[in-house]
Design a protein around this motif. Structure first.
Motif, PDB file in Angstrom:
ATOM      1  N   VAL A 178      38.849   4.750 -29.351  1.00 14.38           N
ATOM      2  CA  VAL A 178      39.208   4.916 -30.775  1.00 14.38           C
ATOM      3  C   VAL A 178      37.943   4.872 -31.635  1.00 14.38           C
ATOM      4  O   VAL A 178      37.734   5.709 -32.517  1.00 14.38           O
ATOM      5  N   VAL A 179      37.072   3.903 -31.337  1.00 12.49           N
ATOM      6  CA  VAL A 179      35.825   3.751 -32.102  1.00 12.49           C
ATOM      7  C   VAL A 179      34.920   4.963 -31.867  1.00 12.49           C
ATOM      8  O   VAL A 179      34.360   5.534 -32.819  1.00 12.49           O
ATOM      9  N   ILE A 193      45.747  -2.522 -30.856  1.00 14.76           N
ATOM     10  CA  ILE A 193      45.679  -2.283 -29.397  1.00 14.76           C
ATOM     11  C   ILE A 193      45.562  -3.632 -28.666  1.00 14.76           C
ATOM     12  O   ILE A 193      46.233  -3.873 -27.661  1.00 14.76           O
ATOM     13  N   THR A 221      41.919  -1.186 -33.588  1.00 12.67           N
ATOM     14  CA  THR A 221      41.519  -1.945 -32.387  1.00 12.67           C
ATOM     15  C   THR A 221      42.303  -3.255 -32.282  1.00 12.67           C
ATOM     16  O   THR A 221      42.652  -3.695 -31.188  1.00 12.67           O
ATOM     17  N   LEU A 229      39.361   0.993 -38.526  1.00 13.57           N
ATOM     18  CA  LEU A 229      39.059   0.744 -37.104  1.00 13.57           C
ATOM     19  C   LEU A 229      39.441  -0.679 -36.693  1.00 13.57           C
ATOM     20  O   LEU A 229      39.877  -0.903 -35.569  1.00 13.57           O
ATOM     21  N   ALA A 260      36.254   7.965 -33.681  1.00 11.19           N
ATOM     22  CA  ALA A 260      36.051   7.818 -35.132  1.00 11.19           C
ATOM     23  C   ALA A 260      34.615   8.169 -35.505  1.00 11.19           C
ATOM     24  O   ALA A 260      34.386   8.869 -36.502  1.00 11.19           O
ATOM     25  N   VAL A 261      33.655   7.712 -34.718  1.00 10.64           N
ATOM     26  CA  VAL A 261      32.240   8.018 -35.002  1.00 10.64           C
ATOM     27  C   VAL A 261      32.005   9.527 -34.854  1.00 10.64           C
ATOM     28  O   VAL A 261      31.334  10.144 -35.690  1.00 10.64           O
ATOM     29  N   ALA A 272      41.203   2.372 -24.408  1.00 11.72           N
ATOM     30  CA  ALA A 272      41.752   2.954 -25.641  1.00 11.72           C
ATOM     31  C   ALA A 272      41.040   2.393 -26.874  1.00 11.72           C
ATOM     32  O   ALA A 272      40.698   3.150 -27.789  1.00 11.72           O
ATOM     33  N   ALA A 273      40.794   1.073 -26.893  1.00 11.65           N
ATOM     34  CA  ALA A 273      40.140   0.446 -28.050  1.00 11.65           C
ATOM     35  C   ALA A 273      38.728   1.006 -28.251  1.00 11.65           C
ATOM     36  O   ALA A 273      38.333   1.331 -29.377  1.00 11.65           O
ATOM     37  N   TYR A 274      37.980   1.137 -27.151  1.00  6.87           N
ATOM     38  CA  TYR A 274      36.603   1.643 -27.260  1.00  6.87           C
ATOM     39  C   TYR A 274      36.599   3.141 -27.579  1.00  6.87           C
ATOM     40  O   TYR A 274      35.740   3.620 -28.313  1.00  6.87           O
ATOM     41  N   TRP A 311      33.432  11.311 -37.817  1.00  8.96           N
ATOM     42  CA  TRP A 311      32.547  11.116 -38.987  1.00  8.96           C
ATOM     43  C   TRP A 311      31.353  12.069 -38.892  1.00  8.96           C
ATOM     44  O   TRP A 311      30.975  12.702 -39.896  1.00  8.96           O
TER      45      TRP A 311
END
Lengths: 59, 242
Positions: A14-15, B114, B111, B107, A18-19, A10-12, A22
């Motif tokens: 999200v990034v 999480i 993060t 971000l 987002a990219v 989930a953390a990766y 953008w």
């Protein structure tokens, strides 16, 4: 899939999302700029043609 | 010293001039570094004995936070230059850098939440000074856009925004030092006066990840700046043709 794996993914993700968002926003902005540039080119071309016609009339 | 290693406005500091690097080269470097960082994080860096797999979030969360700080600091530096030497475009550069900082700040919060959920069992801890000061920094710079878009474009707006951006930069060391000053036991402190508290392979993965995110931020900054400049030139052209 364990809980840890889910949270790491989930953390990766999200990034990554987002990219991608953008990039999508920039692509939309670029399309608008392209439309504006074509509109202005057309306006400048019409202006130049109009100026040529006026020159011919005056001669 | 080769050309381009000294910044025009800050002789004395060895700064690589971002604008001298071609944009496609910067974008390729960002992609290559991102791929390398992901490979190092998941296939080279060992699994943390204490936190297990969830510690892998550290390699993305901390570099994103540091990149956000760097973007805010760059925005403040450009704001300072605007007030000091008035170079053309410094106001726009400051605005774009702060915009990037807010993206990376959001971000960081996402993060971080999480990671907090899996490590502490909850999404947010108001008792953590590091979290709260970062949130204040993020909200402060988010309010920058409210100020910018509530004033008519012109020198007055540029000056006001520059002063605001400079005030915000004070919050960066406060946010960075808060856990060290206030003995924050919740948020872990990895970088202490004794150096990074991690193994060599973990530190390498962290450094490559940070380099990747800085390069990504640099690429995004350059692309957004080019778009804004093009937009402003087209608007000028429209006014001339009207």
């Amino acid at each position: 899939m364990s809980a840890s794996e889910k949270y790491v993914a989930a953390a990766y993700l999200v990034v990554f999302v987002a990219v991608l968002a953008w990039i999508a926003i920039i692509a939309a902005k670029l399309a608008r700029l392209e439309r504006d540039a074509s509109e202005l080119t057309e306006l400048a071309r019409r202006r130049a043609e109009h100026a040529d016609e006026r020159e011919k009339v005056s001669v | 010293m080769g050309p381009g290693l000294f910044c025009d406005h800050c002789s004395g500091f060895v700064l690589l001039r971002l604008r001298n690097i071609p944009l496609p080269a910067l974008a390729v470097a960002a992609v290559v570094l991102m791929g390398t960082a992901l490979a190092l994080i998941f296939f080279y860096a060992p699994i943390d004995a204490d936190q297990g797999l969830s510690q892998k979030i550290f390699y993305i969360h901390v570099p994103i936070a540091l990149t956000a700080y760097a973007c805010f600091a760059w925005g403040a530096w450009k704001a300072f230059l605007h007030l000091w030497k008035r170079p053309p475009g410094a106001d726009l550069e400051s605005y774009v850098a702060i915009h990037q900082g807010v993206i990376f700040g959001a971000l960081t919060l996402l993060t971080g939440s999480i990671w907090a959920r899996i490590s502490w069992g909850h999404w947010w801890a108001w008792s953590s000074n590091q979290l709260v000061t970062f949130l204040i920094l993020f909200l402060f710079y988010s309010a920058y856009f409210m100020l910018r878009y509530s004033v008519e474009p012109g020198p007055a707006r540029a000056n006001m925004c520059a002063v605001y951006a400079l005030f915000g930069v004070v919050l960066i060391p406060v946010s960075w030092l808060s856990i060290r000053i206030a003995n924050d036991y919740i948020h872990p402190t990895v970088f202490t006066t004794n150096g990074p508290q991690m193994s060599g392979s973990m530190f390498l993965a962290f450094c490559v990840s940070w380099a990747a995110l800085l390069t990504l931020a640099g690429t995004m900054y350059r692309v957004e700046l080019a778009g804004k400049r093009l937009d402003s030139r087209l608007r000028e052209l429209r006014e001339l043709l009207a």
